[in-house]
Scaffold this motif. Structure first.
Motif, PDB file in Angstrom:
ATOM      1  N   TYR A 104       0.825  -1.204   0.000  1.00 34.31           N
ATOM      2  CA  TYR A 104       0.000   0.000   0.000  1.00 34.31           C
ATOM      3  C   TYR A 104       0.863   1.260   0.000  1.00 34.31           C
ATOM      4  O   TYR A 104       0.556   2.239  -0.698  1.00 34.31           O
ATOM      5  CB  TYR A 104      -0.915   0.008   1.226  1.00 34.31           C
ATOM      6  CG  TYR A 104      -1.581   1.349   1.455  1.00 34.31           C
ATOM      7  CD1 TYR A 104      -2.672   1.744   0.684  1.00 34.31           C
ATOM      8  CD2 TYR A 104      -1.104   2.232   2.422  1.00 34.31           C
ATOM      9  CE1 TYR A 104      -3.278   2.980   0.870  1.00 34.31           C
ATOM     10  CE2 TYR A 104      -1.692   3.463   2.619  1.00 34.31           C
ATOM     11  CZ  TYR A 104      -2.781   3.835   1.844  1.00 34.31           C
ATOM     12  OH  TYR A 104      -3.363   5.062   2.033  1.00 34.31           O
ATOM     13  N   SER A 108       0.451   4.008  -2.964  1.00 36.60           N
ATOM     14  CA  SER A 108      -0.046   5.353  -2.655  1.00 36.60           C
ATOM     15  C   SER A 108       1.007   6.412  -2.945  1.00 36.60           C
ATOM     16  O   SER A 108       0.680   7.521  -3.388  1.00 36.60           O
ATOM     17  CB  SER A 108      -0.484   5.433  -1.193  1.00 36.60           C
ATOM     18  OG  SER A 108       0.603   5.160  -0.317  1.00 36.60           O
ATOM     19  N   GLU A 112       0.562   9.389  -6.025  1.00 32.28           N
ATOM     20  CA  GLU A 112       0.560  10.782  -5.574  1.00 32.28           C
ATOM     21  C   GLU A 112       1.779  11.543  -6.078  1.00 32.28           C
ATOM     22  O   GLU A 112       1.677  12.692  -6.502  1.00 32.28           O
ATOM     23  CB  GLU A 112       0.500  10.839  -4.050  1.00 32.28           C
ATOM     24  CG  GLU A 112      -0.835  10.394  -3.477  1.00 32.28           C
ATOM     25  CD  GLU A 112      -0.923  10.602  -1.974  1.00 32.28           C
ATOM     26  OE1 GLU A 112      -0.263  11.536  -1.475  1.00 32.28           O
ATOM     27  OE2 GLU A 112      -1.645   9.845  -1.321  1.00 32.28           O
ATOM     28  N   ASN A 120      -6.722  10.929  -1.863  1.00 27.86           N
ATOM     29  CA  ASN A 120      -6.624   9.536  -1.454  1.00 27.86           C
ATOM     30  C   ASN A 120      -7.920   9.040  -0.845  1.00 27.86           C
ATOM     31  O   ASN A 120      -8.915   9.768  -0.788  1.00 27.86           O
ATOM     32  CB  ASN A 120      -5.447   9.350  -0.483  1.00 27.86           C
ATOM     33  CG  ASN A 120      -5.598  10.217   0.756  1.00 27.86           C
ATOM     34  OD1 ASN A 120      -6.693  10.357   1.294  1.00 27.86           O
ATOM     35  ND2 ASN A 120      -4.506  10.803   1.202  1.00 27.86           N
ATOM     36  N   THR A 135      -4.352   4.662 -12.174  1.00 29.69           N
ATOM     37  CA  THR A 135      -4.230   4.213 -10.780  1.00 29.69           C
ATOM     38  C   THR A 135      -4.524   2.721 -10.654  1.00 29.69           C
ATOM     39  O   THR A 135      -3.895   2.023  -9.859  1.00 29.69           O
ATOM     40  CB  THR A 135      -5.181   5.012  -9.875  1.00 29.69           C
ATOM     41  OG1 THR A 135      -6.529   4.866 -10.354  1.00 29.69           O
ATOM     42  CG2 THR A 135      -4.816   6.478  -9.854  1.00 29.69           C
ATOM     43  N   GLU A 139      -1.891   0.039  -9.221  1.00 29.53           N
ATOM     44  CA  GLU A 139      -2.265  -0.751  -8.047  1.00 29.53           C
ATOM     45  C   GLU A 139      -2.097  -2.246  -8.307  1.00 29.53           C
ATOM     46  O   GLU A 139      -1.494  -2.970  -7.493  1.00 29.53           O
ATOM     47  CB  GLU A 139      -3.709  -0.452  -7.656  1.00 29.53           C
ATOM     48  CG  GLU A 139      -4.155  -1.209  -6.417  1.00 29.53           C
ATOM     49  CD  GLU A 139      -5.568  -0.845  -6.000  1.00 29.53           C
ATOM     50  OE1 GLU A 139      -5.942  -1.170  -4.864  1.00 29.53           O
ATOM     51  OE2 GLU A 139      -6.297  -0.241  -6.814  1.00 29.53           O
ATOM     52  N   HIS A 194      -2.924  14.320   4.791  1.00 26.67           N
ATOM     53  CA  HIS A 194      -3.295  13.961   3.424  1.00 26.67           C
ATOM     54  C   HIS A 194      -3.434  15.173   2.518  1.00 26.67           C
ATOM     55  O   HIS A 194      -3.462  15.043   1.300  1.00 26.67           O
ATOM     56  CB  HIS A 194      -4.601  13.147   3.428  1.00 26.67           C
ATOM     57  CG  HIS A 194      -5.820  13.954   3.769  1.00 26.67           C
ATOM     58  ND1 HIS A 194      -6.239  14.112   5.067  1.00 26.67           N
ATOM     59  CD2 HIS A 194      -6.685  14.642   2.981  1.00 26.67           C
ATOM     60  CE1 HIS A 194      -7.346  14.865   5.067  1.00 26.67           C
ATOM     61  NE2 HIS A 194      -7.628  15.189   3.818  1.00 26.67           N
TER      62      HIS A 194
END
Length: 439
Positions: A104, A108, A112, A120, A135, A139, A194
């Motif tokens: 993860y 992430s 970003e 997020n 994305t 992933e 975030h």
């Protein structure tokens, strides 16, 4: 609670799927409970149901509690499906969670830092650029590579253990630290920051979390290595003690023969003068010599120790032990593995055979090379027919089912470790154990 526009509503379901997959790749070699597949299906449905029903409140403390709850639910599912010590399951669950957290962090950070995702899953409303083709591709690629690497290199340390052994005194404090780093601290940092757009800050946070995950995984692998080393040490110590015991028994047999040799002189003297001899005394002398002549030379020293001990035990229990063994073909097995495999198989055979009539007491062992495989066959009679579990192995009647290295499960695990199989069959009151190992 069921606002489909909230990305975190969907992420908690995705997280549960990621966690269960990571756990499944690690724990599948462990001992399984009866009706295993039914338990798995029901537990997976139950885990997703809990993840679906858990409410969402946007605060770092609730996010922490929510992830802890999801982790606890997955741990409960493991306990329902696998017949293992709870601390072993807890260890596996934490290691699996750490691997998921590692994947993860990479995912992430990439989406970003390269700007393919502007926000997020901790946002309160879904945005169109939050999840798109780019994305999704990143992933899938990140998780596939990370999970494959974990299965091939990290989880391999667990799969290679014939019996997973974890020291509790090392596990308990680590549990608290790992859970804090992976769940509580991560939720606080990510949720609280975030909105921070500084790539330097995001990189520092990413590296900190990544290093924490690597450190946790490394420490857990050291714990496994320590357990494996202690297991091997124990097996070698047991083997040395058995070798010593065999030597003492042979020494005792020599003393008996010395006494019988003295008696034999009297029998010869009596035969010369009277022409008579005591048949009972001659039988005792022959038996003593037969016991002394039980020296075994198969070409494998470790196996010689096991077979010598087995032959002496069989003599005392009036059991015929017939063996045709090519010890040279077992060079790919360590001394500890040989003692674990043959010691367990033959001790089980002796125990079962002792209960049958004297005339039927016979154990047969065959070890030979067949093409690219090593074939091991043991058969023995029995009185009480064994009951088989869902895994196809006979159930133990001993209280201590976790005594490492001597259970039927550990024999099967050892066979699979060497690319082979273990099967058990019954034919006309004869129990047959067949093992194939890749040479």
């Amino acid at each position: 609670m069921f606002d489909l526009t909230q990305p975190f509503f969907w992420y908690k379901l995705i997280f549960m799927a990621e966690l269960l997959l990571s756990e499944g790749l690690l724990v599948y070699p462990l001992r399984r409970r009866r009706n295993f597949m039914l338990r798995v299906v029901l537990c997976i449905l139950g885990c997703f149901l809990v993840a679906f029903l858990l409410p969402i409140f946007f605060s770092w403390w609730w996010i922490s509690i929510l992830f802890l709850l999801l982790f606890a639910v997955s741990l409960g599912a493991l306990a329902i499906c696998f017949d293992e010590n709870f601390f072993i399951l807890l260890f596996c669950a934490i290691l699996s969670y750490t691997v998921q957290h590692f994947a993860y962090n990479i995912y992430s950070y990439l989406v970003e830092i390269f700007g393919v995702q502007a926000s997020n899953v901790y946002e309160e409303q879904f945005t169109p650029i939050m999840y798109n083709t780019a994305t999704a591709f990143i992933e899938i690629a990140v998780y596939a590579i990370t999970y494959w690497f974990a299965w091939a290199f990290i989880y391999r340390s667990v799969r290679l253990q014939s019996e997973l052994k974890i020291q509790r005194q090392y596990l308990l404090p680590f549990v608290a630290v790992a859970l804090f780093l992976d769940i509580v601290l991560n939720a606080l940092v990510v949720y609280g920051l975030h909105e921070v757009g500084n790539k330097v800050i995001r990189t520092v946070i990413f590296l900190y979390s990544l290093i924490g995950s690597v450190f946790s995984i490394g420490l857990m692998l050291l714990m496994i290595g320590k357990g494996a080393a202690e297991n091997e040490k124990h097996l070698l110590e047991v083997m040395w003690n058995k070798d010593k015991k065999t030597f003492e028994m042979c020494q005792s047999s020599i003393e008996i023969i010395n006494l019988k040799a003295h008696d034999l002189k009297h029998q010869i003297h009596n035969l010369r003068h009277t022409g008579e001899i005591d048949e009972r005394e001659l039988t005792e002398i022959a038996t003593a010599i037969d016991v002394y002549d039980n020296k075994v030379e198969t070409g494998n020293k470790a196996l010689d120790v096991v077979l010598s001990e087995t032959m002496l035990t069989c003599k005392r229990s009036n059991i015929r032990f017939v063996h045709f063994v090519d010890g040279d073909c077992l060079q790919t097995l360590s001394s500890g593995e040989i003692y674990s495999l043959f010691g367990n198989a033959l001790s089980n055979a002796v125990e079962a055979t002792q209960a049958v009539k004297d005339a039927e007491r016979v154990i047969r062992l065959t070890v030979r090379r067949e093409f690219d495989f090593i074939s091991i066959h043991v058969d023995n009679p029995f009185v009480t027919e064994p009951k088989f579990g869902a895994d196809g192995l006979p159930k133990t009647i001993k209280a201590d089912v976790n005594f490492h290295g001597f259970g039927m499960h550990s024999m099967k695990t050892l066979a699979e470790k060497h690319g082979g199989t273990l099967t058990c069959t019954i034919c006309e009151n004869i129990f047959n154990l067949n093992i194939l190992l890749l040479h």
